[in-house]
Structure formats: C-alpha cells, structure tokens
Design an enzyme around this catalytic site. Sequence first.
Site, PDB file in Angstrom:
ATOM      1  N   HIS A  72      10.466 -11.721   9.102  1.00  0.00           N
ATOM      2  CA  HIS A  72       9.598 -12.907   9.087  1.00  0.00           C
ATOM      3  C   HIS A  72      10.253 -13.996   8.243  1.00  0.00           C
ATOM      4  CE1 HIS A  72       5.388 -11.400  10.451  1.00  0.00           C
ATOM      5  NE2 HIS A  72       6.350 -10.905  11.188  1.00  0.00           N
ATOM      6  N   TYR A 200      -2.432 -16.506   5.462  1.00  0.00           N
ATOM      7  CA  TYR A 200      -3.237 -16.366   4.244  1.00  0.00           C
ATOM      8  C   TYR A 200      -4.257 -17.498   4.268  1.00  0.00           C
ATOM      9  CZ  TYR A 200       0.336 -13.214   2.258  1.00  0.00           C
ATOM     10  OH  TYR A 200       1.200 -12.177   2.015  1.00  0.00           O
ATOM     11  N   PRO A 292      -3.073  -7.318  -4.440  1.00  0.00           N
ATOM     12  CA  PRO A 292      -2.202  -7.257  -3.268  1.00  0.00           C
ATOM     13  C   PRO A 292      -1.701  -8.598  -2.725  1.00  0.00           C
ATOM     14  CG  PRO A 292      -4.458  -6.704  -2.672  1.00  0.00           C
ATOM     15  CD  PRO A 292      -4.417  -6.780  -4.163  1.00  0.00           C
ATOM     16  N   LYS A 296       3.350  -7.528  -3.453  1.00  0.00           N
ATOM     17  CA  LYS A 296       4.371  -7.218  -4.446  1.00  0.00           C
ATOM     18  C   LYS A 296       4.338  -5.766  -4.949  1.00  0.00           C
ATOM     19  CE  LYS A 296       6.615 -10.933  -4.507  1.00  0.00           C
ATOM     20  NZ  LYS A 296       7.123 -10.696  -3.161  1.00  0.00           N
ATOM     21  N   TYR A 384       8.163 -15.015  -3.025  1.00  0.00           N
ATOM     22  CA  TYR A 384       7.669 -14.204  -1.914  1.00  0.00           C
ATOM     23  C   TYR A 384       8.767 -13.308  -1.352  1.00  0.00           C
ATOM     24  CZ  TYR A 384       4.551 -12.861   1.861  1.00  0.00           C
ATOM     25  OH  TYR A 384       3.753 -12.131   2.693  1.00  0.00           O
TER      26      TYR A 384
HETATM   27  P1  FAD Z   1       1.990   5.913  -5.037  1.00  0.00           P
HETATM   28  O1  FAD Z   1       2.185   5.399  -3.661  1.00  0.00           O
HETATM   29  O2  FAD Z   1       0.619   5.870  -5.619  1.00  0.00           O
HETATM   30  O3  FAD Z   1       2.542   7.389  -5.070  1.00  0.00           O
HETATM   31  C1  FAD Z   1       2.314   8.259  -6.150  1.00  0.00           C
HETATM   32  C2  FAD Z   1       2.312   9.682  -5.647  1.00  0.00           C
HETATM   33  O4  FAD Z   1       2.159  10.561  -6.757  1.00  0.00           O
HETATM   34  C3  FAD Z   1       1.161   9.968  -4.708  1.00  0.00           C
HETATM   35  O5  FAD Z   1       1.658  10.544  -3.515  1.00  0.00           O
HETATM   36  C4  FAD Z   1       0.253  10.902  -5.491  1.00  0.00           C
HETATM   37  O6  FAD Z   1      -0.411  11.844  -4.640  1.00  0.00           O
HETATM   38  C5  FAD Z   1       1.245  11.581  -6.421  1.00  0.00           C
HETATM   39  N1  FAD Z   1       0.657  12.076  -7.663  1.00  0.00           N
HETATM   40  C6  FAD Z   1      -0.316  11.512  -8.422  1.00  0.00           C
HETATM   41  N2  FAD Z   1      -0.570  12.258  -9.487  1.00  0.00           N
HETATM   42  C7  FAD Z   1       0.246  13.330  -9.426  1.00  0.00           C
HETATM   43  C8  FAD Z   1       0.433  14.460 -10.237  1.00  0.00           C
HETATM   44  N3  FAD Z   1      -0.280  14.637 -11.353  1.00  0.00           N
HETATM   45  N4  FAD Z   1       1.354  15.377  -9.859  1.00  0.00           N
HETATM   46  C9  FAD Z   1       2.090  15.203  -8.727  1.00  0.00           C
HETATM   47  N5  FAD Z   1       1.939  14.147  -7.912  1.00  0.00           N
HETATM   48  C10 FAD Z   1       1.035  13.224  -8.255  1.00  0.00           C
HETATM   49  N6  FAD Z   1       1.027  -3.047  -1.923  1.00  0.00           N
HETATM   50  C11 FAD Z   1       1.452  -4.050  -1.184  1.00  0.00           C
HETATM   51  O7  FAD Z   1       2.538  -4.565  -1.468  1.00  0.00           O
HETATM   52  N7  FAD Z   1       0.705  -4.471  -0.109  1.00  0.00           N
HETATM   53  C12 FAD Z   1      -0.487  -3.874   0.233  1.00  0.00           C
HETATM   54  O8  FAD Z   1      -1.117  -4.253   1.207  1.00  0.00           O
HETATM   55  C13 FAD Z   1      -0.964  -2.841  -0.545  1.00  0.00           C
HETATM   56  N8  FAD Z   1      -2.140  -2.230  -0.268  1.00  0.00           N
HETATM   57  C14 FAD Z   1      -2.567  -1.225  -1.078  1.00  0.00           C
HETATM   58  C15 FAD Z   1      -3.776  -0.604  -0.827  1.00  0.00           C
HETATM   59  C16 FAD Z   1      -4.252   0.420  -1.666  1.00  0.00           C
HETATM   60  C17 FAD Z   1      -5.572   1.097  -1.366  1.00  0.00           C
HETATM   61  C18 FAD Z   1      -3.466   0.825  -2.778  1.00  0.00           C
HETATM   62  C19 FAD Z   1      -3.949   1.939  -3.692  1.00  0.00           C
HETATM   63  C20 FAD Z   1      -2.240   0.214  -3.006  1.00  0.00           C
HETATM   64  C21 FAD Z   1      -1.785  -0.811  -2.171  1.00  0.00           C
HETATM   65  N9  FAD Z   1      -0.562  -1.444  -2.393  1.00  0.00           N
HETATM   66  C22 FAD Z   1      -0.145  -2.439  -1.633  1.00  0.00           C
HETATM   67  C23 FAD Z   1       0.300  -1.062  -3.463  1.00  0.00           C
HETATM   68  C24 FAD Z   1       1.412  -0.161  -2.964  1.00  0.00           C
HETATM   69  O9  FAD Z   1       0.950   0.681  -1.948  1.00  0.00           O
HETATM   70  C25 FAD Z   1       1.918   0.628  -4.169  1.00  0.00           C
HETATM   71  O10 FAD Z   1       2.468  -0.307  -5.072  1.00  0.00           O
HETATM   72  C26 FAD Z   1       2.923   1.706  -3.828  1.00  0.00           C
HETATM   73  O11 FAD Z   1       2.312   2.763  -3.117  1.00  0.00           O
HETATM   74  C27 FAD Z   1       3.538   2.260  -5.113  1.00  0.00           C
HETATM   75  O12 FAD Z   1       4.274   3.407  -4.821  1.00  0.00           O
HETATM   76  P2  FAD Z   1       4.394   4.580  -5.883  1.00  0.00           P
HETATM   77  O13 FAD Z   1       5.278   5.591  -5.240  1.00  0.00           O
HETATM   78  O14 FAD Z   1       4.792   4.006  -7.193  1.00  0.00           O
HETATM   79  O15 FAD Z   1       2.928   5.132  -6.073  1.00  0.00           O
HETATM   80  C1  DHB Z   2      -0.083  -7.005   3.734  1.00  0.00           C
HETATM   81  C2  DHB Z   2      -0.693  -6.890   2.523  1.00  0.00           C
HETATM   82  C3  DHB Z   2      -0.570  -7.895   1.596  1.00  0.00           C
HETATM   83  O1  DHB Z   2      -1.136  -7.783   0.407  1.00  0.00           O
HETATM   84  C4  DHB Z   2       0.129  -9.030   1.856  1.00  0.00           C
HETATM   85  O2  DHB Z   2       0.203 -10.024   0.925  1.00  0.00           O
HETATM   86  C5  DHB Z   2       0.767  -9.158   3.066  1.00  0.00           C
HETATM   87  C6  DHB Z   2       0.645  -8.138   4.003  1.00  0.00           C
HETATM   88  C7  DHB Z   2      -0.226  -5.941   4.748  1.00  0.00           C
HETATM   89  O3  DHB Z   2      -0.825  -4.905   4.447  1.00  0.00           O
HETATM   90  O4  DHB Z   2       0.252  -6.116   5.859  1.00  0.00           O
END
Ligand code: FAD
Ligand code: DHB
Length: 389
Positions: A72, A200, A292, A296, A384
């Site tokens: 994009h 947005y 969100p 980021k 961005y």
């Molecule tokens: P996580 O994805 O949370 O992974 C952590 C892992 O550790 C999980 O699989 C969990 O099961 C495991 N875990 C937890 N505790 C333990 C333990 N004690 N022992 C072993 N394993 C454990 N970001 C965006 O940029 N855009 C979005 O649209 C967006 N939407 C989101 C929607 C939701 C509902 C959430 C919660 C987050 C969203 N995010 C979004 C943020 C993005 O998904 C996260 O920043 C990203 O998943 C971070 O990755 P991570 O691996 O650090 O953590």
């Molecule tokens: C999506 C989520 C976001 O927070 C964003 O800024 C752009 C895209 C998505 O889930 O596609």
Amino acid sequence: MKTQVLIIGGGPSGLLLSQLLYTRGIDSIVLERKTKDYVLGRIRAGVLERGLLDLMREAGVADRMEKEGFPHDGTLISYDDEIFRVDFSEHTGHAVMVYGQTEVTRDLYEAREKANGKIEYNVENVVIHDADSDAPYVTYDIGGEARRVDCDFIAGCDGFHGVSRQAIPLDVRKEYEKIYPFGWLGILSETPPVNHELIYANSSRGFALCSMRNENLSRYYIQCSLSDSPDDWTDEAFWEELKRRIPADQAEKLVTGPSIEKSIAPLRSFVTEPMRWGRLFLCGDAAHIVPPTGAKGLNTAASDVHYLYNGLRDFYENNSSEGIDTYSQKALARVWKAERFSWWFSSLMHRFPDQTDFDYKIQLAELEFLRENEAAQKAMAENYVGLPY
Ligand code: FAD
Ligand code: DHB
C-alpha cells in the site's frame, strides 16, 4: 534440557526471534501456553512496516508474503465531508504491506517445524529463575510433568499478560500507562474491501477504519463504548453504524455480509522500563502496548526482535556483549516514538466522551493542517511506514 536462548511465548515475537536465531545456528526452545490453532485463531494486526518485511526476508519466511501480500502506497483520512490521501511512497520512498498477523505467524510456525525447531505447546506454570545470574533457568509443567530448561538467556515474548515482565523486581521496574475511554469493535467478513487503500475516519459518531486482508476479506472497526460486548452488536447494526461514519460515496459502495469474527479490543498505551534485567530480555507486548490506530503493535514488537537478535548474534559470533548491554536503551528509544505516534493518531481520530467544543475545534484544525501541509503529511508518512531501526 539445555538451550542457548529460552523463549517464553509463541506469538509473532517469540517465533520470529527463534527463526532468526536458527539462521545463525543459535539454538532456542519456545514455550507456548496455548495450542498452535489457538494462536492462529487470533485476528490481530494487518499492516506490516518495511522493517518487519526485511526481518521476514532475513528469517527466510517472506516468500508467501511477497506473493500474497498487498503493498500500500498511501492511506485515506476522512473527517466531516472532507477526505484526503497521504502518499507514503511520495513522502518516504517506502510503502507498507497488508498481510495479516495470522499469516505471518503461520509462515513462522511452518518454518520452525520444517527446521525441527523445538516448540512446547500447552505449557503451564512457567517460572523464571536466577535471571540476574550467569546461570538462569526456567521451570514449567507440560501434560502433568514438571520440566526444567537451563539456558544462557531468556527472551520474554509472552505478551501483555505473560509472566516475564512480572519477574523483574518492582524496585527495578517502572511502568507508564494511559487508558483510553473507548474500545474498537472489529469484524472480519468475506466481502471485497470497500476501497483499495485503508480509510481512517473521524466522524461525529466516532472513529471508523476500513481495512482488509485480501480481495475478498475485509476488516472493519468502529469506536465503541467500553461497556459494549460483541453480542450487543448484530452484523446489521455494525454495518449501519459503519456506513454512517465513512464518507457517503464509500458507504454507497460498501459490500456487506455475515461477519466471520467479531471482537472488542480496549485501547491502551503502556511501556515498562527497563526491557532487560540480567539475562532476561522483554520483547513486544510483554514490554509495551500501543492503541491500535496506526498499526504499530506488531511492528514495534518486530523492532525489539531486531535489536535483541543482533545483540545475541554479536554475543555468540563476536564474543561482544555490547548489543545486549544496549538492548533496552535502543529498543525503548524506538518504542517511545511508536507510542507517541499511536497516541497522536488516536487522539486525532477519535471522539472522546469528555471532549469540549474547544478540543473538537483543535482536532479539526489539526486535521485541516494535515490535509493542507506537505511537511505534516511527510511526518505522518515517515511514522506510518516505520521509523528506521
Ligand atoms: P502476543 O501476540 O501476545 O504473543 C504472546 C504469546 O505468549 C501468546 O501466544 C501467549 O499465548 C503466550 N504466553 C502468554 N503467557 C505465557 C506464559 N506464561 N507461558 C508461555 N506462553 C505464554 N496490532 C496492530 O498493529 N494492529 C492491530 O489491528 C492489532 N489488533 C490487536 C487486537 C487485539 C485484540 C490485541 C490483543 C492486539 C492487537 N494488536 C494489533 C497488537 C498486536 O497483535 C501485538 O502487538 C502482537 O501480537 C505482539 O506480539 P507478541 O508476540 O509480542 O505478543
Ligand atoms: C488494521 C489495524 C489497525 O490498527 C490499523 O491502524 C490498520 C489496519 C487491521 O487490522 O487491518
């Protein structure tokens, strides 16, 4: 058992770190609390910055993303009856990639499995021991059996609710937090996206975002009350509300259909400092959360992985601890800039319950400034597409 890097958490941070270390012959074990299907069932981020794309290439897991992802070059921003475009490529020379977190995670799992990487699923009672010594270890239960892994380093990639951050003593740890007074209700539907780029929207009824995963999979969000539950919202009510928040010509061409996922995410800014304690390093959501708006979360997790991976490489390949010693400082410098951008974009695009007329006029002035001013658009575009690592 013994390994060089014990990774807690099999989300994108933990898997990417494990795969990158593997490419340099550094051994790791990943401990995941849930099953693989559970992790893959979580619908989260959708927009990848160039830094994460480069890391995927370096990890050897970019083939499907290059084929199936959607570059994009810009995004649309709307308010009242105005709509304008910020061109990322023109202002920065870079684009972003629409490719879901689910797909990133799936590609990483596949690569780890192909390489016989060790991932333990369904682990319970993970406890970090002696992280501030030269001989840290982790204990956990799996299938009713107690296990212990000795390691050189522990990577805490276990998300916001994990155990790693809590293992850093309170007199060392400082946490910064801001809670926003609303959430995002998101749906996924097997319908063509309303527009080929994201929209947005700041409307008098609250924020809305039109996003996508592919030509026939759309992701839409609307700002909602924190007391709402997904069950309060029928699909029809969601589509009606979305249409009222986006420009009329977009609403007219919106294709609606049944939702295949519907969930509410609260909005929060959170940072913990430092991100290293002894031989324990925090990565991703374990250390920080962004609201969100601006996508980021996953991308900031990836920049942590970049700094930690390079620090560990330096340690094992060049016998230098400089990279790991400066990890927290380098990661946090970038984290705070992502926090600032996400806070700014969230503040600009949402209607706040306690917003005064003055606050609204300031928001409007800022949106107009962004619409008219090249320098403002360039600053937005640079953030961005992702600040350089
Ligand atoms: P996580 O994805 O949370 O992974 C952590 C892992 O550790 C999980 O699989 C969990 O099961 C495991 N875990 C937890 N505790 C333990 C333990 N004690 N022992 C072993 N394993 C454990 N970001 C965006 O940029 N855009 C979005 O649209 C967006 N939407 C989101 C929607 C939701 C509902 C959430 C919660 C987050 C969203 N995010 C979004 C943020 C993005 O998904 C996260 O920043 C990203 O998943 C971070 O990755 P991570 O691996 O650090 O953590
Ligand atoms: C999506 C989520 C976001 O927070 C964003 O800024 C752009 C895209 C998505 O889930 O596609």
